[in-house]
Scaffold this motif. Sequence first.
Motif, mmCIF file in Angstrom:
data_model
loop_
_atom_site.group_PDB
_atom_site.id
_atom_site.type_symbol
_atom_site.label_atom_id
_atom_site.label_comp_id
_atom_site.label_asym_id
_atom_site.label_seq_id
_atom_site.Cartn_x
_atom_site.Cartn_y
_atom_site.Cartn_z
ATOM 1 N N ASP A 45 0.670 -1.392 -0.191
ATOM 2 C CA ASP A 45 -0.365 0.229 0.051
ATOM 3 C C ASP A 45 0.817 1.188 -0.196
ATOM 4 O OD1 ASP A 45 -2.795 -0.942 -0.578
ATOM 5 O OD2 ASP A 45 -3.275 -0.693 1.318
ATOM 6 N N GLU A 46 2.187 1.089 0.707
ATOM 7 C CA GLU A 46 2.701 1.980 0.817
ATOM 8 C C GLU A 46 3.323 2.627 -0.316
ATOM 9 O OE1 GLU A 46 5.333 1.833 3.560
ATOM 10 O OE2 GLU A 46 4.426 1.797 4.989
ATOM 11 N N LEU A 47 3.483 1.851 -1.448
ATOM 12 C CA LEU A 47 4.451 1.381 -2.425
ATOM 13 C C LEU A 47 3.167 2.108 -3.685
ATOM 14 C CD1 LEU A 47 6.636 -1.377 -3.005
ATOM 15 C CD2 LEU A 47 7.287 1.414 -3.839
ATOM 16 N N ASN A 48 2.494 1.588 -3.538
ATOM 17 C CA ASN A 48 0.983 2.321 -4.177
ATOM 18 C C ASN A 48 0.806 3.665 -4.369
ATOM 19 O OD1 ASN A 48 -1.300 1.085 -6.485
ATOM 20 N ND2 ASN A 48 -2.635 1.315 -4.221
ATOM 21 N N ASN A 49 0.452 4.236 -3.052
ATOM 22 C CA ASN A 49 0.986 5.611 -2.679
ATOM 23 C C ASN A 49 1.663 6.187 -3.121
ATOM 24 O OD1 ASN A 49 -1.848 4.719 -1.645
ATOM 25 N ND2 ASN A 49 -1.129 4.772 0.532
ATOM 26 N N ALA A 50 3.333 5.722 -3.177
ATOM 27 C CA ALA A 50 3.560 6.819 -3.409
ATOM 28 C C ALA A 50 3.419 6.941 -5.226
ATOM 29 C CB ALA A 50 5.093 6.081 -3.167
ATOM 30 N N ILE A 51 3.508 5.248 -5.809
ATOM 31 C CA ILE A 51 3.184 5.716 -7.209
ATOM 32 C C ILE A 51 2.068 6.611 -7.963
ATOM 33 C CG2 ILE A 51 2.332 3.877 -8.898
ATOM 34 C CD1 ILE A 51 3.383 1.958 -7.554
ATOM 35 N N LEU A 52 0.965 6.320 -6.862
ATOM 36 C CA LEU A 52 -0.073 7.564 -7.503
ATOM 37 C C LEU A 52 0.286 8.879 -7.167
ATOM 38 C CD1 LEU A 52 -2.890 5.798 -5.471
ATOM 39 C CD2 LEU A 52 -2.684 5.782 -7.916
ATOM 40 N N LYS A 53 0.951 9.450 -6.143
ATOM 41 C CA LYS A 53 1.546 10.819 -5.925
ATOM 42 C C LYS A 53 1.879 11.135 -7.324
ATOM 43 C CE LYS A 53 0.931 10.741 -0.442
ATOM 44 N NZ LYS A 53 1.647 11.006 0.101
ATOM 45 N N GLU A 54 3.563 10.422 -7.298
ATOM 46 C CA GLU A 54 4.289 10.305 -8.241
ATOM 47 C C GLU A 54 3.578 10.743 -9.614
ATOM 48 O OE1 GLU A 54 7.023 7.954 -10.422
ATOM 49 O OE2 GLU A 54 8.087 7.710 -8.640
ATOM 50 N N ALA A 55 2.550 10.041 -10.233
ATOM 51 C CA ALA A 55 1.359 10.454 -11.112
ATOM 52 C C ALA A 55 0.914 11.558 -10.869
ATOM 53 C CB ALA A 55 0.641 9.015 -11.668
ATOM 54 N N GLN A 56 -0.039 12.314 -9.889
ATOM 55 C CA GLN A 56 -0.476 13.123 -9.595
ATOM 56 C C GLN A 56 0.003 14.399 -9.952
ATOM 57 O OE1 GLN A 56 -2.705 12.505 -6.369
ATOM 58 N NE2 GLN A 56 -4.201 10.862 -7.956
ATOM 59 N N GLN A 57 1.484 14.647 -10.082
ATOM 60 C CA GLN A 57 2.110 15.051 -9.880
ATOM 61 C C GLN A 57 2.360 15.861 -11.613
ATOM 62 O OE1 GLN A 57 5.853 15.212 -7.481
ATOM 63 N NE2 GLN A 57 4.830 14.998 -5.176
#
Length: 103
Positions: A91-103
Amino acid sequence: MNDSIYLSIQNSPRFKELVSKRERFAWILSVIMLGLYSAFILLIAYGPQILGSKISPDSSITWGIPLGVGLILSAFVLTGVYVRRANGEFDELNNAILKEAQQ
């Protein structure tokens, strides 16, 4: 989400890491469960006298019952191990991926 976000997620090194880790972990747990189940079936086939022997002389319970229950419980334990890791590291990796993609 639009196509550009999907592409950025798909091309992300973190996403590839997440997929790789999750697949490897799922395969490891699957092999463990398959090994346990296969061992139990082989014991039934080639060692029925072991499973049919009583735990103690005055008991009506044979070794097959606790081993069978243990096999079922091992499936629950392995599921719990997967869920714990999925809710943590994955889940931590998933959240980091989503944050990175939204920037």
